[in-house]
Design a protein around this motif. Structure first.
Motif, mmCIF file in Angstrom:
data_model
loop_
_atom_site.group_PDB
_atom_site.id
_atom_site.type_symbol
_atom_site.label_atom_id
_atom_site.label_comp_id
_atom_site.label_asym_id
_atom_site.label_seq_id
_atom_site.Cartn_x
_atom_site.Cartn_y
_atom_site.Cartn_z
ATOM 1 N N GLU A 143 0.806 -1.208 0.000
ATOM 2 C CA GLU A 143 0.000 0.000 0.000
ATOM 3 C C GLU A 143 0.844 1.266 0.000
ATOM 4 N N ASP A 144 2.019 1.203 0.629
ATOM 5 C CA ASP A 144 2.857 2.397 0.693
ATOM 6 C C ASP A 144 3.413 2.748 -0.668
ATOM 7 N N SER A 168 3.201 3.174 -7.437
ATOM 8 C CA SER A 168 2.244 2.701 -6.440
ATOM 9 C C SER A 168 1.200 1.801 -7.065
ATOM 10 N N TYR A 224 -2.350 -5.590 4.984
ATOM 11 C CA TYR A 224 -1.423 -4.613 4.439
ATOM 12 C C TYR A 224 -0.722 -3.934 5.598
ATOM 13 N N ALA A 225 0.225 -3.049 5.296
ATOM 14 C CA ALA A 225 1.138 -2.541 6.326
ATOM 15 C C ALA A 225 0.414 -2.008 7.549
ATOM 16 N N GLN A 232 8.573 4.611 -2.732
ATOM 17 C CA GLN A 232 8.657 6.068 -2.622
ATOM 18 C C GLN A 232 10.095 6.560 -2.674
ATOM 19 N N GLU A 274 8.389 13.353 3.256
ATOM 20 C CA GLU A 274 9.626 13.511 2.497
ATOM 21 C C GLU A 274 9.647 14.838 1.768
ATOM 22 N N THR A 302 -1.823 2.271 -7.550
ATOM 23 C CA THR A 302 -2.726 2.950 -8.483
ATOM 24 C C THR A 302 -2.350 2.619 -9.915
ATOM 25 N N SER A 360 -1.744 6.348 5.610
ATOM 26 C CA SER A 360 -0.344 6.302 6.021
ATOM 27 C C SER A 360 0.646 6.451 4.865
ATOM 28 N N PRO A 361 0.442 5.778 3.715
ATOM 29 C CA PRO A 361 1.399 5.989 2.617
ATOM 30 C C PRO A 361 1.476 7.453 2.186
ATOM 31 N N SER A 383 1.268 13.459 -3.364
ATOM 32 C CA SER A 383 2.553 14.090 -3.684
ATOM 33 C C SER A 383 2.397 15.165 -4.730
ATOM 34 N N LEU A 421 3.555 9.515 4.666
ATOM 35 C CA LEU A 421 5.004 9.321 4.565
ATOM 36 C C LEU A 421 5.554 10.012 3.324
ATOM 37 N N ALA A 422 4.795 9.960 2.238
ATOM 38 C CA ALA A 422 5.250 10.631 1.014
ATOM 39 C C ALA A 422 5.363 12.129 1.247
ATOM 40 N N ILE A 482 7.596 8.139 -7.429
ATOM 41 C CA ILE A 482 6.748 7.137 -6.755
ATOM 42 C C ILE A 482 6.229 6.108 -7.746
ATOM 43 N N LYS A 518 -4.373 8.292 -2.181
ATOM 44 C CA LYS A 518 -3.281 7.783 -2.986
ATOM 45 C C LYS A 518 -2.038 8.626 -2.757
ATOM 46 N N ALA A 519 -0.933 7.920 -2.473
ATOM 47 C CA ALA A 519 0.311 8.633 -2.184
ATOM 48 C C ALA A 519 0.759 9.460 -3.371
ATOM 49 N N ASP A 520 0.575 8.956 -4.592
ATOM 50 C CA ASP A 520 1.074 9.720 -5.737
ATOM 51 C C ASP A 520 0.252 10.976 -5.973
#
Lengths: 322, 295, 402
Positions: A129-130, A226, C174-175, A133, C113, A228, C105-106, C84, C109-110, A224, C79-81
Motif C-alpha cells: 500500500e505504501d 504505487s 497490508y502494512a 517512494q 519527504e 494505483t 499512512s502511505p 505528492s 510518509l510521502a 513514486i 493515494k500517495a502519488d
C-alpha cells in the motif's frame, strides 16, 4: 509554408511551456502520452483492445523504480529497464492471448492485469500500500542533474519525441503494414502466408516496451510507483485517453493524454466529479466522436493546409451486427 | 477432534458451507451478465452499477417510504430494469451496427457516471440496512451457527437461478430470445418485434443484478463502490462458465464460491486472487469456458 | 535570451522581498487541507475537515499579523502519488504554508519527504502511522490527533487489564493492519494476555464470514479488528449476523470513528470497544464546539475533525506570537505555547512532532441506552496524555537523540 509556421509554433510552445505551466504536470502528461501511444499501437494499428495495459505500465514502474532506488542505476538505464520489463510482460501477455481476439482478448488481458495487481500487492519489494517512494532522479548520462525540474522537462520532451518517432517508424515499416492488414482482414493475411498470432505477440511486445518506458519515466519524474498504476481503473483511463485523442493517429494519444491529465488536475478538489466527467466523456466520444479529437480535426486541418489527404484515420472496423 | 490438513473437520465443513452460500450469491450475480452476453453479445459493464443501484433502491425505499425488504425484492428490480431500458434505448441502441467493443466502452462510461454520481451523493461509508426481522437469528447445525439470512440467500438464489434458466430454455419467450440472437433478420421477418426483445433482455439482466443487490444489502455494505468491488470476480465467473451460458455461470458461481472458501482456510490472503488464477487456467485450456458455445 | 529573463526574474524577486513590509512570506498565510473527499475516509475526514479548518480561521478572526488567512483544499483519494502531486504543486506554485489533515499512512510518509526537502509545515490529523514521529520523523512534521501506538495501547492494554486476556485478530493484509496487530500484541503480552491466533484478510474485503468463523472457533474472549473503514464496518455487521457478541465474545475495533458507528447503527455496533482522541459529548466544552460544528456540517465531529480545528488554531496562535510564518520558528512557538482547548487535554507537543494528549477508551451503547441523537459512546476510561503515546525513550526518531 503554413505547415512550417505551424511546426515552428508547436516547437516554440513545447520549449517554452515549462515557463508558463507547471512542469511536473507537463511531464506527467508526457508519460501518459507515451503510455497511450503504446495502447494505440495495439488498438489502432493492431485492432486489439487490451484492457490490461496497466499491468505493463505499473509493473515496469515498480521494476524501474527498484532499479534506480535500490540498485542505484542512473535514470537513463532506469528507463531502459522499464522498457525491457514492459517488453517482457508484453511478450508473456501476448503469448497467452494471441489466439484470441475481440472481447475474449480484452477479458483475458483484464484477468491477467488483475493477477499482476494482486502480485504487486503481496510482494515486499513493491511496498504494498505504501508503494515505492523517494525514487531519486539522479543525473542523466552523468551530465544533466535531473533534480532541476526544468532540466528533467527537456529530457522528457526528448524521450517523448523519441517514442513517437519510434512509433512512426514501426507503423510505416513493412511490419506495420501487415499489422494494419491483419486488423482489417485477418483471413486474407493468413492466406498470404503470415501467422497472425506471431504478429500479435510481436506487436504486444513492442506496445509493452513503450508502456514500460512510460512507466519507468513516470517513476523517475514523480519519484513514486504505487498500486494505483496497476489498478484496473488505470486501464480504463488509458483507453479513454487513446480514444478521446483519436485511435490510429500518431498524435491522438498525446492530445488525449494531455486532456485527461488536465481534467484530473483541474478537478482534483472534487474526486467524485472526475469519475462522472470521465464517464460522460467516454459516452459522448463513443456515441459521437469515435475518431477522437485528432481524428475529427486532422482532416479539417489538412484540407485547410491544402494538402492531399493522407488517408482516413483508422477506426475499429465497422462490422454488421450478426 | 478430527483434522484434515491441520484444520479441524468442523471448521472445514463450516467454511465449505459458507463457500456454498457465497457461491449461490455469485451465481445469481453473474446470471444477468451471462444472459446479456449470451443474447446480445454485449459485455454489460454496468452490471456492477446496477447491482449497487438495486441495493440503494432497497435502502431508499426503506428510508423514505418505509417499505421493507420484501417490497424491495419486488420493486428494486423493476426500478432498475426501467432505468436499464432507458440506457438501452437512448444510448446503446446506436452502437449495434458497430464493433462490440464500442458497446463495452459505452457501458464502461455509463458505469463511471452511475458510480461517480452515487459517490458524490452518498459518500462511501455506506448506509445501514438491517436484516429483515423475519430472518434474524439462525440454526445451530452443530459444526457451525448458520444465520437465518444466509440460509435464505441460498434458497432465494437457487430459485432465481432455476427460474431464469427455465424462462430462457423452456418457455416460448425464451425461445424467441434465443432465436432472435441467432438470426434476428429471420425472426424479424416473422413479425416478432426484435428491438423490443433486445430491450427486454437487457432489462431482465439488469433486474437480476438489482435483485442480487437487494440480497446483498443486509449483509454487505450498501455503498457506491460495492459494484466496483465485485465486478472483477463476476466477470471471471462468467468467462469461466462460458460467456453466453446460463448454466455455465450458475455452476461456476457455486464452484468458485467453494474454491474461495477453501482458499480462505488455507491461504486467506489469496482469496481475492483465486478467481483470476482459475480464469486464466481455464482460458488457456478451454477458451470457450466450461459450458461455452463458441471457440 | 534565457539569461536576460533569469536576471530580470532575480531582480524582481529581490525587489519584492526587500519591499515587503510584512514578515509573512507572500504577505499571507495559506492553509491547505488535503484529505479523502470521495473514498472510504470521506465521512470521517473529507469536507468535515475542511469545515473544521474554516471554523478555526473564522474564530481566529480571519487575519494574522494583519495579513489575510487563505484556505485551499484538495482530494488525494488516499493515494500517495496524488497526494505528492498536489502538495508539490501547493508548495511550488501556490505558496501554501501549512498542510493539514492528511489521512492514509502511505500519503503521510510521502508528504513527510516532501516537506523535509521543501521546508514547510505539515500537521497530520487523520493519518495513523506512528512511524511519522518515529523513524520517519522530521522537524516539519507534526502529528496531532492519534496514532497506531495510541490505539494499540488504549484498546489493547486497557482491555487486558479489564480481564480480556485472550485475543484473536482479524487483520487487514497490508502494512497498516499488520502494524496495528503487532503493536496491540505487544501490549497484550505485556499485560499478561495471550494471542490465540489471527487471520489476515485481503484488503479491501466484503465477506468476513469465514474469518469470523475462525475467530469464533478459537474461543478467544476478545476479537481484535486490525482494520479500518469499510472493512471494520463489514466485520462488525457480519459478526452481529453470526451472533458472535451474543455468544459472549467482545469485539475490539482498533480504529473506529463515530461516523462508522453512525453508518452501522447502534443495533449492529453495540458493545464494540474502541479508543478515541475525542468525543463530542464528553463535557460542556466539547458539546459547545461540537454543536457549532454540527450546524455547519450536519453530523457530529469525529476526532480528526476536532484535531484539525485544534491544530490550525494553535498554528495561527504560534504564527501571531512568533511574528513570522517561517516553519521552524512557528513550530518552536507551538511547543512553547500551552495547548489546552476542548480537544487537547493535558497536552504537550514533543520534539519529535508528536502531540501528547488524553485519549479515551469507549464502548458503543446498546440502542436502549441511547437517549438522544448521536448518543453513542460510554466512556470507560481516560488514558492520560503522558502514557497514551510511545514514550520518548522508545522512539526511533533521530531528533530525540540529538
Amino acid at each position: 509554408m503554413l505547415r512550417i509556421i505551424l511546426l515552428v509554433l508547436l516547437a516554440a510552445a513545447a520549449l517554452l511551456a515549462p515557463y508558463v505551466l507547471y512542469p511536473i504536470f507537463l511531464m506527467k502528461a508526457f508519460c501518459f502520452a507515451i503510455f497511450a501511444s503504446a495502447l494505440n499501437l495495439l488498438l489502432g494499428y493492431g485492432g486489439l483492445l487490451s484492457f490490461g495495459h496497466a499491468a505493463l505500465f505499473g509493473g515496469s514502474a515498480y521494476v524501474a523504480g527498484h532499479a534506480v532506488k535500490v540498485w542505484g542505476l542512473p535514470p537513463e538505464l532506469g528507463m531502459v529497464v522499464g522498457a525491457a520489463t514492459g517488453a517482457l510482460l508484453g511478450l508473456i501477455f501476448g503469448g497467452l492471448t494471441s489466439r484470441r481476439s475481440g472481447i475474449y482478448f480484452a477479458m483475458i488481458t483484464f484477468a491477467l492485469s488483475q493477477m499482476v495487481y494482486f502480485v504487486a500487492l503481496q510482494l515486499p519489494f513493491t511496498g504494498g500500500e505504501d508503494g515505492l517512494q523517494s525514487v531519486p532522479r539522479g543525473r542523466f548520462l552523468g551530465l544533466i542533474d535531473l533534480n532541476d525540474d526544468l532540466a528533467l522537462y527537456y529530457v522528457m520532451l526528448a524521450v517523448l519525441l523519441a517514442a513517437l518517432w519510434f512509433l512512426h517508424r514501426v507503423v510505416t515499416s513493412p511490419f506495420g503494414h501487415i499489422l494494419r492488414a491483419m486488423r482489417d482482414n485477418e483471413t486474407r493475411v493468413i492466406s498470404l502466408g503470415y501467422k497472425p498470432h506471431h504478429l500479435k505477440i510481436m506487436v504486444f511486445t513492442l506496445s509493452g516496451a513503450l508502456a514500460g518506458l512510460a512507466g519507468g519515466s513516470k517513476t523517475i519524474v514523480l519519484g513514486i510507483a504505487s498500486l494505483t498504476d496497476v489498478y484496473w481503473h488505470t486501464n480504463g483511463e488509458v483507453v479513454l485517453m487513446t480514444i478521446l485523442g483519436g485511435v490510429g493517429t500518431l498524435f491522438g494519444p498525446v492530445v488525449g493524454a494531455f486532456t485527461v491529465v488536465l481534467l484530473q488536475n483541474y478537478l482534483a478538489e472534487t474526486g467524485a466529479w472526475v469519475t462522472i466527467i470521465q464517464g460522460v466523456v467516454f459516452v459522448v466520444i463513443v456515441l459521437c466522436f469515435r475518431r477522437g479529437l485528432v481524428g475529427e480535426l486532422a482532416p479539417l486541418l489538412r484540407r485547410w493546409l491544402q494538402r492531399e489527404p493522407a488517408g482516413k484515420p483508422a477506426e475499429l472496423a465497422e462490422r454488421e451486427h450478426a | 477432534m478430527t483434522e484434515i490438513f491441520g484444520i479441524p473437520m468442523q471448521l472445514l465443513f463450516g467454511q465449505l458451507l459458507l463457500g456454498v452460500i457465497n457461491g449461490a450469491f455469485y451465481a445469481t450475480l453473474s446470471l444477468g451478465l451471462a444472459l446479456i452476453f449470451g443474447m446480445l453479445n454485449i459485455v454489460n459493464f454496468t452490471h456492477g452499477a446496477m447491482y449497487m443501484m438495486g441495493a440503494f433502491v432497497a435502502w431508499l425505499l426503506l428510508h423514505y417510504l418505509g417499505l421493507d425488504y420484501w417490497w424491495a425484492l419486488l420493486l428494486a428490480p423493476i426500478a432498475v430494469a426501467l432505468f436499464a431500458a432507458v440506457i438501452e434505448r437512448l444510448l446503446l441502441r446506436h452502437l449495434y451496427h458497430l464493433d462490440h467493443l464500442y458497446g463495452f466502452l459505452l457501458l464502461f462510461g455509463v458505469s463511471l457516471i452511475i458510480e461517480g454520481g452515487f459517490r458524490y451523493g452518498y459518500g462511501v461509508s455506506g448506509q445501514p440496512y438491517s436484516i429483515p426481522p423475519e430472518l434474524v437469528g439462525g440454526i445451530n447445525l452443530g459444526f457451525m451457527f448458520l444465520p437465518g439470512y444466509r440460509a435464505w440467500v441460498i434458497v432465494a438464489s437457487l430459485t432465481i437461478c432455476f427460474g431464469t434458466w427455465f424462462l430462457v430454455e423452456r418457455t416460448k419467450l425464451g425461445a424467441y430470445l434465443r432465436a432472435a440472437t441467432e438470426n434476428s433478420g429471420l425472426v424479424g421477418a416473422f413479425g416478432v418485434n426484435v428491438p423490443r426483445l433486445i430491450t427486454l433482455t437487457y432489462m431482465l439482466g439488469a433486474a437480476l443484478a438489482a435483485i442480487a443487490g437487494v440480497l446483498a444489502a443486509p449483509i454487505y455494505q450498501v455503498s457506491a463502490i460495492m459494484g466496483s468491488n465485485i465486478i472483477p470476480v463476476v466477470f471471471a465467473v462468467v468467462v469461466i462458465g462460458g460467456l453466453g451460458s446460463i448454466l455455465g455461470s450458475i455452476v461456476t458461481g457455486f464452484m468458485l464460491g467453494l474454491c474461495e472458501g477453501l482458499t480462505k482456510v488455507f491461504y486467506p490472503e489469496a482469496s481475492n486472487t483465486v478467481a483470476f488464477v482459475v480464469m486464466v487456467i481455464c482460458l488457456l485450456l478451454r477458451p470457450q469456458g466450461l459450458f461455452g458455445k463458441r471457440g | 535570451m534565457k539569461t536576460l529573463a533569469a536576471l530580470l526574474g532575480m531582480c524582481a524577486v529581490v525587489a519584492y522581498a526587500s519591499g515587503a513590509a510584512a514578515d509573512l512570506s507572500d504577505g499571507k498565510v495559506k492553509i491547505g487541507v488535503i484529505n479523502d473527499q470521495s473514498g472510504i475516509y470521506s465521512d470521517l475526514s473529507g469536507m468535515g475537515g475542511v469545515r473544521a479548518a474554516e471554523m478555526a480561521i473564522e474564530d481566529f478572526g480571519g487575519t494574522v499579523l494583519g495579513q489575510p488567512i487563505e484556505l485551499v483544499y484538495a482530494d488525494h483519494q488516499n493515494k500517495a502519488d496524488i497526494a505528492s502531486n498536489i502538495v508539490n504543486k501547493w508548495i511550488d506554485e501556490d505558496q501554501v504554508d501549512l498542510i493539514s489533515d492528511l489521512p492514509s499512512s502511505p500519503a503521510m510518509l510521502a508528504v513527510q519527504e516532501i516537506v523535509r526537502q521543501k521546508k514547510r509545515l505539515v500537521i497530520v490529523s487523520t493519518g495513523a502511522t506512528s512511524d511519522f514521529t518515529g523513524k520517519a520523523c522530521s522537524p516539519y512534521g507534526l502529528h496531532w490527533t492519534y496514532d497506531t501506538y495510541a490505539l494499540a495501547h488504549g484498546t489493547g492494554k486497557t482491555l487486558v487489564e479489564q480481564g480480556g486476556d485472550t485475543w484473536f485478530f482479524l487483520t487487514a493484509d497490508y502494512a497498516f493492519g499488520h502494524a496495528l496487530q503487532r503493536d496491540t500484541t505487544a501490549f497484550i503480552e505485556q499485560g499478561g494476555g495471550q494471542v490465540l491466533g489471527s487471520v489476515a484478510h485481503p484488503f479491501p474485503n466484503q465477506d468476513f464470514s469465514s474469518f469470523l468463523l475462525q475467530a469464533q472457533a478459537s474461543g478467544a474472549k476478545i476479537i481484535g479488528l486490525a482494520n479500518a473503514g469499510g472493512d471494520t464496518i463489514n466485520s462488525i455487521k457480519q459478526a452481529a449476523e453470526f451472533g458472535i457478541v451474543e455468544a459472549g465474545q467482545r469485539l475490539a475495533g482498533l480504529l473506529v470513528f463515530i461516523s462508522d458507528v453512525h453508518s452501522m447503527g447502534l443495533q449492529t455496533a453495540q458493545g464494540v470497544v474502541l479508543t478515541t482522541g475525542f468525543y463530542w459529548d464528553l463535557d460542556d466544552k466539547t458539546r459547545e464546539w461540537s454543536k457549532r460544528f454540527f450546524e455547519r456540517h450536519g453530523a457530529m465531529p469525529t476526532m480528526t475533525h476536532a484535531g484539525v480545528y485544534s491544530s490550525v488554531t494553535h498554528y495561527l496562535k504560534a504564527v501571531e506570537a512568533a511574528g513570522t510564518d517561517e516553519p521552524l520558528a512557528v513550530a518552536a512557538k507551538m511547543r512553547e505555547l500551552p495547548i489546552d482547548d476542548f480537544f487537547a487535554r493535558n497536552a504537550r507537543l514533543r520534539k519529535d512532532g508528536r502531540l501528547e494528549h488524553d485519549m479515551y477508551l469507549a464502548q458503543v451503547k446498546a440502542p436502549e441506552e441511547s437517549k438522544y441523537d448521536w448518543d453513542y459512546y460510554t466512556i470507560l476510561a481516560t488514558i492520560p496524555a503522558a502514557e497514551a503515546f510511545r514514550p520518548e525513550s522508545e522512539s526511533e526518531c533521530y531528533l530525540l537523540k540529538e
